[in-house]
Structure formats: C-alpha cells, structure tokens
Motif scaffolding. Structure first.
Motif, PDB file in Angstrom:
ATOM      1  N   SER A  42     -17.516  -5.121  21.261  1.00  0.00           N
ATOM      2  CA  SER A  42     -17.947  -3.741  21.026  1.00  0.00           C
ATOM      3  C   SER A  42     -18.527  -3.571  19.622  1.00  0.00           C
ATOM      4  CB  SER A  42     -16.753  -2.795  21.218  1.00  0.00           C
ATOM      5  OG  SER A  42     -17.083  -1.483  20.861  1.00  0.00           O
ATOM      6  N   ASP A 108     -14.656   1.304  23.540  1.00  0.00           N
ATOM      7  CA  ASP A 108     -15.011  -0.120  23.536  1.00  0.00           C
ATOM      8  C   ASP A 108     -15.732  -0.504  24.829  1.00  0.00           C
ATOM      9  OD1 ASP A 108     -14.012  -0.680  21.000  1.00  0.00           O
ATOM     10  OD2 ASP A 108     -12.035  -1.257  21.753  1.00  0.00           O
ATOM     11  N   SER A 111     -19.305   0.820  24.738  1.00  0.00           N
ATOM     12  CA  SER A 111     -20.114   0.417  23.588  1.00  0.00           C
ATOM     13  C   SER A 111     -21.268  -0.466  24.067  1.00  0.00           C
ATOM     14  CB  SER A 111     -19.238  -0.362  22.609  1.00  0.00           C
ATOM     15  OG  SER A 111     -20.001  -0.879  21.557  1.00  0.00           O
TER      16      SER A 111
END
Length: 128
Positions: A42, A108, A111
């Motif tokens: 991420s 995350d 991302s």
C-alpha cells in the motif's frame, strides 16, 4: 535490514510497475491474498503514484493533477471497489476487528485510491 537498493527511474518502467501493482492488488482471482491489503505494498504504491504525478506534472500540471485526482477517486461504481469488497468479505479476521482495524485494512486494501471518511464507512458497511 539490508542496505541493498533497487532503483527504477525511467517513466515507462515506473508506469509498468504501477500497472503491475494494480493487477496484483485487484485481480479477480488472486494467487497471493496477502498482496491486496499489505501495508507495505500500500505505501509503496502510494509513493509510486505520487512520483508518477510529479513526473507528469512537468507536462501540464493542472491537467495532469486533475486527471490523477479523478482516477484516484473511488466509489462503488469502480471495478476495483468490487474486487476489494469481495476480498474484504472473505477476510477471516474481519468479524474480530474493531472499527479502527477495519478502517486501516480498507485503506490498505484500496490503496492507491483515495477514500474520504464517508466512502470508507460505506465500504465497511457493505462488507457486513
């Protein structure tokens, strides 16, 4: 920790790496489920997108920033949202996590896309 490094500076190689990360994170049938929500991946991906934005800003900054801002904005209409939702729904630990853990996972997982608080909440509510 190692002092070795790996450098990619050619624009086309950076773009290829970005596309490879997108494919790894948002493929419909992943081979390695840990890639999608990896905090390390991420952060690397966000840094890579920022670098691509900086390189492209030399062309026409306002136009480039607008294009990236538009692309980085995500909602439930995007394929990547749907793929991430499928991943989150199959995450075994989801039910045991508190809201902060779920939120971190979602940021995350999605991302390098940018989520505001409302989108993150909508995503979390959709997992349940």
């Amino acid at each position: 920790m190692t002092s070795k490094s790996f450098t990619v500076s050619d624009y086309h190689e950076l773009l290829a790496l970005h596309r490879a990360l997108l494919e790894a994170k948002f493929c419909d049938e992943p081979n390695d489920l840990d890639i999608s929500a990896s905090p390390i991946i991420s952060e690397m991906h966000k840094k890579l997108v920022k670098l691509l934005q900086e390189i492209e800003a030399g062309k026409n900054k306002d136009q480039v920033n607008h294009a990236w801002d538009e692309w980085l904005s995500i909602d439930q209409s995007r394929r990547e949202w749907q793929v991430a939702l499928t991943r989150a729904r199959s995450e075994r630990s989801w039910a045991d996590w508190n809201e902060a853990q779920k939120k971190k996972y979602v940021y995350d997982l999605l991302s390098p896309f940018i989520l505001d608080e409302e989108a993150a909440k909508k995503f979390i509510d959709s997992v349940r």
